[in-house]
Design a protein around this motif. Structure first.
Motif, mmCIF file in Angstrom:
data_model
loop_
_atom_site.group_PDB
_atom_site.id
_atom_site.type_symbol
_atom_site.label_atom_id
_atom_site.label_comp_id
_atom_site.label_asym_id
_atom_site.label_seq_id
_atom_site.Cartn_x
_atom_site.Cartn_y
_atom_site.Cartn_z
ATOM 1 N N ARG A 194 0.797 4.808 4.481
ATOM 2 C CA ARG A 194 1.898 5.461 3.750
ATOM 3 C C ARG A 194 1.584 5.877 2.214
ATOM 4 N NH1 ARG A 194 5.752 2.139 1.106
ATOM 5 N NH2 ARG A 194 5.194 0.022 1.572
ATOM 6 N N PRO A 195 1.825 6.720 1.671
ATOM 7 C CA PRO A 195 1.762 6.853 0.223
ATOM 8 C C PRO A 195 2.410 5.928 -0.783
ATOM 9 C CG PRO A 195 2.900 8.736 0.965
ATOM 10 C CD PRO A 195 2.890 8.008 2.236
ATOM 11 N N ALA A 196 1.853 4.646 -0.864
ATOM 12 C CA ALA A 196 2.458 3.693 -1.714
ATOM 13 C C ALA A 196 1.417 2.777 -2.135
ATOM 14 C CB ALA A 196 3.409 2.892 -0.748
ATOM 15 N N ALA A 197 1.708 2.068 -3.123
ATOM 16 C CA ALA A 197 0.566 1.399 -3.804
ATOM 17 C C ALA A 197 1.260 0.227 -4.658
ATOM 18 C CB ALA A 197 -0.072 1.857 -5.062
ATOM 19 N N PHE A 198 0.693 -0.972 -4.964
ATOM 20 C CA PHE A 198 1.161 -2.040 -5.475
ATOM 21 C C PHE A 198 0.500 -2.404 -6.948
ATOM 22 C CE2 PHE A 198 2.481 -2.259 -1.189
ATOM 23 C CZ PHE A 198 3.608 -2.856 -1.290
ATOM 24 N N VAL A 199 1.186 -2.982 -7.887
ATOM 25 C CA VAL A 199 0.495 -3.328 -9.298
ATOM 26 C C VAL A 199 1.363 -4.575 -9.734
ATOM 27 C CG1 VAL A 199 2.011 -1.660 -10.649
ATOM 28 C CG2 VAL A 199 -0.293 -2.249 -11.679
ATOM 29 N N ASP A 232 6.034 10.382 -8.631
ATOM 30 C CA ASP A 232 5.609 11.510 -8.051
ATOM 31 C C ASP A 232 4.049 11.372 -8.460
ATOM 32 O OD1 ASP A 232 5.357 11.846 -10.722
ATOM 33 O OD2 ASP A 232 6.608 13.661 -11.004
ATOM 34 N N GLU A 233 3.310 12.168 -7.415
ATOM 35 C CA GLU A 233 1.726 12.287 -7.782
ATOM 36 C C GLU A 233 1.213 10.583 -7.656
ATOM 37 O OE1 GLU A 233 0.501 14.927 -10.729
ATOM 38 O OE2 GLU A 233 2.090 16.251 -10.453
ATOM 39 N N LEU A 234 1.461 10.064 -6.596
ATOM 40 C CA LEU A 234 0.846 8.548 -6.621
ATOM 41 C C LEU A 234 -0.364 8.402 -7.172
ATOM 42 C CD1 LEU A 234 1.596 5.745 -5.848
ATOM 43 C CD2 LEU A 234 0.667 6.092 -3.518
ATOM 44 N N GLU A 235 -1.475 9.178 -6.594
ATOM 45 C CA GLU A 235 -2.719 8.818 -6.720
ATOM 46 C C GLU A 235 -3.236 9.190 -8.219
ATOM 47 O OE1 GLU A 235 -5.045 7.310 -5.206
ATOM 48 O OE2 GLU A 235 -3.611 6.909 -3.653
ATOM 49 N N THR A 236 -2.436 10.049 -8.756
ATOM 50 C CA THR A 236 -2.641 10.374 -10.346
ATOM 51 C C THR A 236 -2.135 9.055 -10.971
ATOM 52 O OG1 THR A 236 -2.628 12.887 -9.995
ATOM 53 C CG2 THR A 236 -2.138 11.769 -12.344
ATOM 54 N N PHE A 237 -0.856 8.863 -10.588
ATOM 55 C CA PHE A 237 -0.227 7.583 -11.476
ATOM 56 C C PHE A 237 -0.994 6.391 -11.197
ATOM 57 C CE2 PHE A 237 3.304 4.414 -12.065
ATOM 58 C CZ PHE A 237 4.089 5.424 -13.093
ATOM 59 N N ALA A 238 -1.525 5.988 -10.086
ATOM 60 C CA ALA A 238 -2.350 4.896 -9.896
ATOM 61 C C ALA A 238 -3.642 4.934 -10.519
ATOM 62 C CB ALA A 238 -2.409 4.860 -8.416
ATOM 63 N N ALA A 239 -4.320 5.990 -10.538
ATOM 64 C CA ALA A 239 -5.465 6.366 -11.527
ATOM 65 C C ALA A 239 -5.266 5.950 -12.754
ATOM 66 C CB ALA A 239 -6.067 7.613 -11.207
#
Length: 131
Positions: A111-116, A88-95
């Protein structure tokens, strides 16, 4: 209908996924602290490892065994084998991950997705729940 129309036998869902790790402390910090996964009790299996709860009866098994793959991988995470987790809250999680020193790569698809990558080079996709 179960089993892709082949009667009653078939795949019901994901039980667990496994990743190879080298450093227990780095793995505990990444998966437990940064990703916020709850540890699960793990039976003695003859080799070290960690288990984490992914919810809905699903788990992540981290195996401390010899790694046959290079940890430095010259491929974008989205083009590499990876584990995808709903967040949930991808951008907060990514930050939060970026503030901890992890490079986060946003999906090129829009789309609202990111990789780490974890400390062992395993690619983790983070997909905003509901996307």
């Amino acid at each position: 209908m179960t089993g892709a129309g082949r009667g009653t036998a078939g795949v019901l869902g994901l039980h667990h996924a496994s990743l190879v790790i080298a450093d227990f402390q780095a793995a505990r910090e990444f998966y437990g602290h940064h990703l916020g996964l709850a540890p699960l009790e793990r039976p003695e299996l003859g080799f070290p490892g960690l288990w984490y709860d992914l919810g809905n009866g699903q788990a992540l098994h981290l195996l401390r065994v010899p790694n046959p793959d290079p940890t430095e991988r010259a491929v974008r995470c989205g083009q590499d084998r990876h584990l995808a987790l709903r967040v949930d809250e991808l951008e907060t999680f990514a930050a939060r991950l970026e503030a901890a020193g992890f490079a986060v790569e946003r999906s090129r698809s829009g789309r609202p997705a990111a990789f780490v990558r974890d400390p062992d080079g395993n690619a983790i996709e983070l997909i905003e729940d509901g996307a």
